[in-house]
Design an enzyme around this catalytic site. Sequence first.
Site, PDB file in Angstrom:
ATOM      1  N   GLY A 153       0.747  -1.369  -0.031  1.00  0.00           N
ATOM      2  CA  GLY A 153      -0.011   0.021  -0.190  1.00  0.00           C
ATOM      3  C   GLY A 153       0.958   1.201   0.056  1.00  0.00           C
TER       4      GLY A 153
ATOM      5  N   ASP B 104      -0.829  10.987  -3.432  1.00  0.00           N
ATOM      6  CA  ASP B 104       0.319  10.266  -3.877  1.00  0.00           C
ATOM      7  C   ASP B 104       1.499  10.835  -4.285  1.00  0.00           C
ATOM      8  OD1 ASP B 104      -0.821   7.913  -3.117  1.00  0.00           O
ATOM      9  OD2 ASP B 104      -1.034   6.955  -5.045  1.00  0.00           O
TER      10      ASP B 104
END
Length: 396
Positions: free
Chosen positions: A126, A174
Amino acid sequence: MGASSLAADLAADFQLHFGAAPVVVRAPARVTLLGKHLEHYQGWVLPAALDREAVVAVALNHTGRVRLYSYDSDVMVEAPLAATGPPGAKSWMYRLLGVAAGFQQLGYALPGFDCMFGGNIPVGAGLSPAAAVASGLAFALNQLLDARLDGLALARLAQRAEYLEADHPAGLIDYVAALCGSPGHLPRLDCRTLEVELLPFDAAQYRFVLCDAGISRSRASAGYAVRHEECARGLAVLRRHYPELRSLREVTPMQLHRYRQEMGESVYRRCAFVLAENQRVELAAMHLQAGNVRALGQQMYAAHAGLRNDYAVSCPELDELVLIAQDYPGTLGACMLGGLSSCTLNLLPAAAADTFVRHVAAAYQQRRDGALVTYQAGISPGVVLIDEAELAAVAR
Protein backbone atom coordinates in the site's frame (compact mmCIF):
# COMPACT_ATOMS: atom_id res chain seq x y z
CA MET A 1 20.01 -2.84 -1.81
CA GLY A 2 20.11 0.80 -0.69
CA ALA A 3 18.71 3.51 -2.93
CA SER A 4 22.16 5.08 -3.50
CA SER A 5 23.85 1.85 -4.61
CA LEU A 6 20.82 0.96 -6.72
CA ALA A 7 21.02 4.38 -8.39
CA ALA A 8 24.65 3.83 -9.36
CA ASP A 9 23.95 0.33 -10.71
CA LEU A 10 20.86 1.48 -12.56
CA ALA A 11 22.66 4.46 -14.14
CA ALA A 12 25.44 2.16 -15.36
CA ASP A 13 22.96 -0.37 -16.76
CA PHE A 14 21.03 2.44 -18.43
CA GLN A 15 24.10 3.42 -20.41
CA LEU A 16 24.67 -0.21 -21.43
CA HIS A 17 21.05 -0.65 -22.56
CA PHE A 18 20.43 2.72 -24.17
CA GLY A 19 23.86 4.23 -24.84
CA ALA A 20 23.21 7.54 -23.09
CA ALA A 21 23.86 9.16 -19.73
CA PRO A 22 20.52 9.62 -17.92
CA VAL A 23 19.05 12.03 -15.45
CA VAL A 24 18.58 9.95 -12.28
CA VAL A 25 16.08 10.75 -9.52
CA ARG A 26 14.88 9.17 -6.29
CA ALA A 27 11.09 9.13 -5.84
CA PRO A 28 9.52 8.18 -2.50
CA ALA A 29 6.77 5.85 -1.37
CA ARG A 30 3.77 7.47 0.30
CA VAL A 31 1.56 6.89 3.33
CA THR A 32 -1.40 8.85 4.66
CA LEU A 33 -1.04 9.70 8.34
CA LEU A 34 -4.46 11.30 8.69
CA GLY A 35 -7.34 12.15 6.39
CA LYS A 36 -7.88 8.71 4.86
CA HIS A 37 -10.75 8.81 2.33
CA LEU A 38 -11.22 12.56 2.73
CA GLU A 39 -10.14 13.28 -0.85
CA HIS A 40 -13.65 12.08 -1.78
CA TYR A 41 -15.27 14.72 0.44
CA GLN A 42 -13.13 17.82 -0.30
CA GLY A 43 -11.39 17.41 3.04
CA TRP A 44 -7.84 17.83 4.30
CA VAL A 45 -5.24 15.08 4.03
CA LEU A 46 -1.89 14.72 5.80
CA PRO A 47 0.39 12.39 3.79
CA ALA A 48 4.08 11.64 4.25
CA ALA A 49 6.78 10.66 1.76
CA LEU A 50 8.95 7.76 2.95
CA ASP A 51 12.57 6.92 2.27
CA ARG A 52 11.50 3.65 0.68
CA GLU A 53 12.12 4.80 -2.86
CA ALA A 54 11.98 4.16 -6.57
CA VAL A 55 15.04 5.13 -8.61
CA VAL A 56 14.14 6.43 -12.06
CA ALA A 57 16.65 7.08 -14.86
CA VAL A 58 15.54 8.97 -17.98
CA ALA A 59 17.13 10.31 -21.17
CA LEU A 60 15.62 11.78 -24.33
CA ASN A 61 16.21 9.56 -27.38
CA HIS A 62 14.88 11.66 -30.33
CA THR A 63 13.26 8.62 -31.96
CA GLY A 64 9.60 9.45 -31.40
CA ARG A 65 9.33 6.29 -29.32
CA VAL A 66 9.28 5.39 -25.64
CA ARG A 67 11.29 2.51 -24.17
CA LEU A 68 10.46 1.55 -20.59
CA TYR A 69 12.58 -0.94 -18.67
CA SER A 70 11.71 -2.40 -15.27
CA TYR A 71 15.06 -3.10 -13.62
CA ASP A 72 13.58 -5.31 -10.90
CA SER A 73 11.55 -7.59 -13.17
CA ASP A 74 13.85 -7.38 -16.23
CA VAL A 75 10.99 -6.41 -18.54
CA MET A 76 11.21 -3.86 -21.35
CA VAL A 77 8.31 -2.51 -23.39
CA GLU A 78 8.41 -0.12 -26.32
CA ALA A 79 5.70 2.00 -27.91
CA PRO A 80 5.26 5.02 -30.16
CA LEU A 81 5.22 8.24 -28.19
CA ALA A 82 1.57 8.89 -29.09
CA ALA A 83 0.41 5.45 -27.91
CA THR A 84 -1.76 4.90 -24.87
CA GLY A 85 -0.26 1.44 -24.49
CA PRO A 86 0.07 -1.57 -26.83
CA PRO A 87 -2.18 -4.63 -26.43
CA GLY A 88 -1.33 -6.50 -23.26
CA ALA A 89 0.66 -3.62 -21.79
CA LYS A 90 1.27 -3.56 -18.05
CA SER A 91 -0.76 -1.03 -16.07
CA TRP A 92 2.39 0.87 -15.09
CA MET A 93 3.13 1.41 -18.79
CA TYR A 94 -0.19 3.18 -19.29
CA ARG A 95 0.59 5.45 -16.36
CA LEU A 96 4.07 6.35 -17.63
CA LEU A 97 2.80 6.98 -21.16
CA GLY A 98 0.15 9.16 -19.55
CA VAL A 99 2.88 11.26 -17.92
CA ALA A 100 4.47 11.75 -21.35
CA ALA A 101 1.09 12.69 -22.82
CA GLY A 102 0.63 15.24 -20.05
CA PHE A 103 3.71 17.18 -21.14
CA GLN A 104 2.61 17.05 -24.77
CA GLN A 105 -0.85 18.35 -23.88
CA LEU A 106 0.81 21.32 -22.20
CA GLY A 107 2.61 22.10 -25.45
CA TYR A 108 6.07 20.68 -24.74
CA ALA A 109 7.83 19.00 -27.68
CA LEU A 110 8.78 15.56 -26.41
CA PRO A 111 11.10 13.79 -28.88
CA GLY A 112 10.85 10.34 -27.31
CA PHE A 113 12.65 9.00 -24.26
CA ASP A 114 14.11 5.97 -22.52
CA CYS A 115 13.25 5.21 -18.90
CA MET A 116 14.65 2.59 -16.52
CA PHE A 117 13.37 2.18 -12.97
CA GLY A 118 13.76 -0.01 -9.90
CA GLY A 119 13.50 0.42 -6.17
CA ASN A 120 13.06 -0.89 -2.64
CA ILE A 121 9.36 -0.10 -2.15
CA PRO A 122 7.54 -3.26 -1.02
CA VAL A 123 4.94 -4.34 -3.57
CA GLY A 124 1.46 -4.91 -2.16
CA ALA A 125 2.08 -2.99 1.07
CA GLY A 126 0.00 0.00 0.00
CA LEU A 127 2.96 2.35 -0.48
CA SER A 128 2.10 3.33 -4.07
CA PRO A 129 5.25 2.15 -5.92
CA ALA A 130 3.70 2.83 -9.34
CA ALA A 131 2.89 6.40 -8.30
CA ALA A 132 6.48 6.82 -7.10
CA VAL A 133 7.81 5.82 -10.54
CA ALA A 134 5.34 8.14 -12.28
CA SER A 135 6.37 11.00 -9.98
CA GLY A 136 10.03 10.31 -10.73
CA LEU A 137 9.41 10.29 -14.48
CA ALA A 138 7.44 13.55 -14.30
CA PHE A 139 10.24 15.18 -12.31
CA ALA A 140 12.93 13.92 -14.71
CA LEU A 141 11.08 15.02 -17.86
CA ASN A 142 10.50 18.40 -16.25
CA GLN A 143 14.29 18.70 -15.94
CA LEU A 144 15.10 17.39 -19.41
CA LEU A 145 12.52 19.57 -21.17
CA ASP A 146 13.33 22.61 -19.01
CA ALA A 147 9.57 22.85 -18.46
CA ARG A 148 9.93 24.54 -15.06
CA LEU A 149 6.60 23.24 -13.76
CA ASP A 150 6.22 23.53 -10.01
CA GLY A 151 5.52 20.58 -7.73
CA LEU A 152 1.74 20.95 -7.70
CA ALA A 153 1.59 21.25 -11.50
CA LEU A 154 3.64 18.07 -11.83
CA ALA A 155 1.41 16.34 -9.28
CA ARG A 156 -1.71 17.22 -11.26
CA LEU A 157 -0.06 16.05 -14.48
CA ALA A 158 0.78 12.69 -12.89
CA GLN A 159 -2.74 12.45 -11.46
CA ARG A 160 -4.19 12.77 -14.95
CA ALA A 161 -1.86 9.97 -16.08
CA GLU A 162 -3.28 7.71 -13.37
CA TYR A 163 -6.77 8.59 -14.60
CA LEU A 164 -5.81 7.28 -18.06
CA GLU A 165 -4.61 4.02 -16.52
CA ALA A 166 -7.42 3.39 -14.07
CA ASP A 167 -10.29 5.08 -15.97
CA HIS A 168 -11.52 6.86 -12.85
CA PRO A 169 -10.70 10.12 -11.09
CA ALA A 170 -7.61 9.49 -8.99
CA GLY A 171 -6.50 11.41 -5.95
CA LEU A 172 -3.59 13.80 -5.82
CA ILE A 173 -2.30 12.49 -2.51
CA ASP A 174 0.44 10.18 -3.83
CA TYR A 175 1.83 12.88 -6.07
CA VAL A 176 1.57 15.76 -3.61
CA ALA A 177 3.52 13.72 -1.06
CA ALA A 178 6.25 12.99 -3.62
CA LEU A 179 6.42 16.29 -5.50
CA CYS A 180 5.33 19.01 -3.05
CA GLY A 181 7.41 18.15 -0.01
CA SER A 182 10.31 19.96 1.59
CA PRO A 183 13.08 18.81 3.96
CA GLY A 184 11.89 18.93 7.56
CA HIS A 185 8.20 19.21 6.68
CA LEU A 186 5.03 17.24 6.01
CA PRO A 187 2.59 18.49 3.34
CA ARG A 188 -1.07 19.02 4.19
CA LEU A 189 -3.33 18.99 1.12
CA ASP A 190 -6.62 20.87 0.96
CA CYS A 191 -8.61 18.69 -1.45
CA ARG A 192 -11.01 21.54 -2.27
CA THR A 193 -8.58 24.33 -3.13
CA LEU A 194 -5.57 22.07 -3.88
CA GLU A 195 -3.45 24.29 -1.67
CA VAL A 196 -0.51 22.63 0.07
CA GLU A 197 0.66 23.74 3.51
CA LEU A 198 4.08 22.60 4.75
CA LEU A 199 4.11 21.65 8.43
CA PRO A 200 7.34 21.26 10.44
CA PHE A 201 8.44 17.72 11.30
CA ASP A 202 11.88 16.71 12.60
CA ALA A 203 12.39 13.69 10.37
CA ALA A 204 15.66 12.60 12.00
CA GLN A 205 13.97 12.00 15.35
CA TYR A 206 11.23 9.59 14.23
CA ARG A 207 10.68 6.37 12.30
CA PHE A 208 7.66 4.65 10.84
CA VAL A 209 7.20 0.91 11.12
CA LEU A 210 4.69 -0.82 8.85
CA CYS A 211 3.32 -4.12 10.14
CA ASP A 212 1.77 -6.36 7.50
CA ALA A 213 -1.13 -8.51 8.72
CA GLY A 214 -0.99 -10.54 5.51
CA ILE A 215 -4.69 -10.24 4.68
CA SER A 216 -5.86 -10.25 1.06
CA ARG A 217 -6.13 -7.03 -0.94
CA SER A 218 -9.86 -7.66 -1.38
CA ARG A 219 -10.36 -7.82 2.38
CA ALA A 220 -8.12 -4.80 2.94
CA SER A 221 -10.29 -2.66 0.63
CA ALA A 222 -13.65 -4.24 1.49
CA GLY A 223 -16.52 -1.78 1.67
CA TYR A 224 -14.81 1.36 0.36
CA ALA A 225 -17.18 1.88 -2.58
CA VAL A 226 -20.17 1.26 -0.31
CA ARG A 227 -18.86 3.81 2.20
CA HIS A 228 -18.54 6.45 -0.50
CA GLU A 229 -22.11 5.75 -1.61
CA GLU A 230 -23.37 5.94 1.97
CA CYS A 231 -21.71 9.31 2.47
CA ALA A 232 -23.27 10.55 -0.77
CA ARG A 233 -26.68 9.50 0.56
CA GLY A 234 -26.03 11.33 3.80
CA LEU A 235 -25.09 14.51 1.95
CA ALA A 236 -28.23 14.19 -0.19
CA VAL A 237 -30.38 14.09 2.96
CA LEU A 238 -28.65 17.17 4.35
CA ARG A 239 -28.97 19.09 1.08
CA ARG A 240 -32.73 18.71 1.21
CA HIS A 241 -32.56 20.94 4.28
CA TYR A 242 -29.41 22.93 3.44
CA PRO A 243 -29.29 23.19 -0.38
CA GLU A 244 -26.19 25.39 -0.24
CA LEU A 245 -24.02 22.49 0.97
CA ARG A 246 -21.48 21.32 -1.61
CA SER A 247 -19.69 18.61 0.37
CA LEU A 248 -19.54 16.95 3.77
CA ARG A 249 -16.65 19.25 4.61
CA GLU A 250 -19.16 22.10 5.03
CA VAL A 251 -21.47 20.18 7.37
CA THR A 252 -21.45 21.02 11.08
CA PRO A 253 -21.84 18.35 13.78
CA MET A 254 -25.13 19.99 14.82
CA GLN A 255 -26.54 19.78 11.28
CA LEU A 256 -25.50 16.15 10.99
CA HIS A 257 -26.99 15.20 14.36
CA ARG A 258 -30.27 16.99 13.62
CA TYR A 259 -31.02 14.65 10.71
CA ARG A 260 -29.50 11.49 12.16
CA GLN A 261 -32.79 9.63 12.24
CA GLU A 262 -33.73 10.64 8.70
CA MET A 263 -30.49 9.32 7.19
CA GLY A 264 -30.31 6.16 9.32
CA GLU A 265 -27.64 5.07 11.79
CA SER A 266 -25.15 3.54 9.35
CA VAL A 267 -25.15 6.53 7.01
CA TYR A 268 -24.95 8.89 9.97
CA ARG A 269 -21.85 7.15 11.32
CA ARG A 270 -20.09 7.17 7.95
CA CYS A 271 -20.67 10.92 7.68
CA ALA A 272 -19.67 11.42 11.32
CA PHE A 273 -16.31 9.82 10.54
CA VAL A 274 -15.69 12.34 7.74
CA LEU A 275 -16.43 15.30 10.00
CA ALA A 276 -14.31 13.92 12.84
CA GLU A 277 -11.39 13.02 10.57
CA ASN A 278 -11.34 16.51 9.09
CA GLN A 279 -11.13 17.85 12.62
CA ARG A 280 -8.29 15.44 13.42
CA VAL A 281 -6.26 16.71 10.46
CA GLU A 282 -6.80 20.29 11.60
CA LEU A 283 -5.72 19.41 15.14
CA ALA A 284 -2.69 17.54 13.82
CA ALA A 285 -1.62 20.62 11.87
CA MET A 286 -1.79 22.67 15.08
CA HIS A 287 0.21 20.02 16.96
CA LEU A 288 2.91 19.93 14.29
CA GLN A 289 3.18 23.72 14.27
CA ALA A 290 3.74 23.49 18.03
CA GLY A 291 6.26 20.63 17.68
CA ASN A 292 4.01 18.21 19.58
CA VAL A 293 4.52 14.92 17.75
CA ARG A 294 3.11 12.89 20.64
CA ALA A 295 -0.24 14.67 20.17
CA LEU A 296 -0.05 13.87 16.44
CA GLY A 297 0.28 10.21 17.42
CA GLN A 298 -2.84 10.43 19.57
CA GLN A 299 -4.76 11.65 16.53
CA MET A 300 -3.55 8.57 14.65
CA TYR A 301 -4.99 6.32 17.37
CA ALA A 302 -8.27 8.25 17.21
CA ALA A 303 -8.32 7.95 13.41
CA HIS A 304 -8.03 4.17 13.65
CA ALA A 305 -10.88 4.05 16.14
CA GLY A 306 -12.99 6.07 13.70
CA LEU A 307 -12.09 3.84 10.77
CA ARG A 308 -13.00 0.80 12.88
CA ASN A 309 -16.16 1.99 14.61
CA ASP A 310 -17.75 4.62 12.35
CA TYR A 311 -16.42 4.11 8.83
CA ALA A 312 -16.27 0.33 9.45
CA VAL A 313 -13.38 -0.56 7.13
CA SER A 314 -10.95 -2.22 9.53
CA CYS A 315 -10.67 -5.92 10.38
CA PRO A 316 -9.68 -7.97 13.47
CA GLU A 317 -6.07 -8.47 12.35
CA LEU A 318 -5.44 -4.75 11.88
CA ASP A 319 -7.24 -3.90 15.12
CA GLU A 320 -5.07 -6.39 16.98
CA LEU A 321 -1.87 -4.93 15.54
CA VAL A 322 -2.90 -1.46 16.71
CA LEU A 323 -3.63 -2.82 20.20
CA ILE A 324 -0.22 -4.53 20.28
CA ALA A 325 1.39 -1.24 19.27
CA GLN A 326 -0.44 0.60 22.05
CA ASP A 327 0.93 -1.91 24.56
CA TYR A 328 4.49 -0.89 23.69
CA PRO A 329 5.45 2.15 25.83
CA GLY A 330 7.45 3.90 23.11
CA THR A 331 4.74 3.94 20.44
CA LEU A 332 3.54 7.46 19.67
CA GLY A 333 0.66 6.50 17.38
CA ALA A 334 -0.73 3.73 15.19
CA CYS A 335 -3.52 3.25 12.66
CA MET A 336 -4.45 1.09 9.71
CA LEU A 337 -2.72 2.23 6.53
CA GLY A 338 -5.84 1.99 4.36
CA GLY A 339 -6.27 1.71 0.63
CA LEU A 340 -5.36 -1.76 -0.63
CA SER A 341 -2.84 -2.22 2.17
CA SER A 342 -2.91 -4.96 4.79
CA CYS A 343 -0.54 -2.94 7.00
CA THR A 344 -0.73 -0.78 10.07
CA LEU A 345 1.35 2.39 10.28
CA ASN A 346 3.21 2.99 13.54
CA LEU A 347 5.02 6.18 14.58
CA LEU A 348 7.96 5.85 16.98
CA PRO A 349 11.04 7.68 18.19
CA ALA A 350 13.89 6.55 15.95
CA ALA A 351 15.74 4.95 18.86
CA ALA A 352 12.75 2.74 19.73
CA ALA A 353 11.98 1.33 16.28
CA ASP A 354 14.11 -1.84 16.40
CA THR A 355 12.85 -2.83 19.85
CA PHE A 356 9.28 -2.15 18.75
CA VAL A 357 9.69 -4.51 15.79
CA ARG A 358 10.80 -7.32 18.10
CA HIS A 359 7.92 -6.60 20.50
CA VAL A 360 5.17 -6.55 17.90
CA ALA A 361 6.51 -9.58 16.00
CA ALA A 362 6.65 -11.69 19.17
CA ALA A 363 3.19 -10.59 20.33
CA TYR A 364 1.60 -11.21 16.93
CA GLN A 365 3.26 -14.63 16.68
CA GLN A 366 1.82 -15.55 20.07
CA ARG A 367 -1.69 -14.31 19.31
CA ARG A 368 -2.02 -15.29 15.65
CA ASP A 369 0.54 -18.09 15.33
CA GLY A 370 2.04 -16.52 12.23
CA ALA A 371 5.14 -14.59 11.23
CA LEU A 372 4.73 -10.84 10.91
CA VAL A 373 6.39 -8.92 8.08
CA THR A 374 7.55 -5.43 9.03
CA TYR A 375 9.12 -2.53 7.14
CA GLN A 376 10.93 0.45 8.61
CA ALA A 377 11.10 3.84 6.94
CA GLY A 378 11.99 7.42 7.65
CA ILE A 379 10.60 10.61 6.16
CA SER A 380 11.77 11.68 2.71
CA PRO A 381 11.75 15.28 1.43
CA GLY A 382 10.21 14.06 -1.83
CA VAL A 383 11.59 13.49 -5.32
CA VAL A 384 15.23 14.56 -5.60
CA LEU A 385 17.76 14.68 -8.41
CA ILE A 386 20.83 12.49 -7.85
CA ASP A 387 23.84 14.40 -9.12
CA GLU A 388 26.77 12.86 -10.96
CA ALA A 389 29.12 13.32 -8.02
CA GLU A 390 26.88 11.22 -5.76
CA LEU A 391 26.58 8.50 -8.38
CA ALA A 392 30.35 8.44 -8.88
CA ALA A 393 31.03 8.31 -5.13
CA VAL A 394 28.71 5.32 -4.67
CA ALA A 395 30.14 3.55 -7.72
CA ARG A 396 33.63 3.75 -6.23
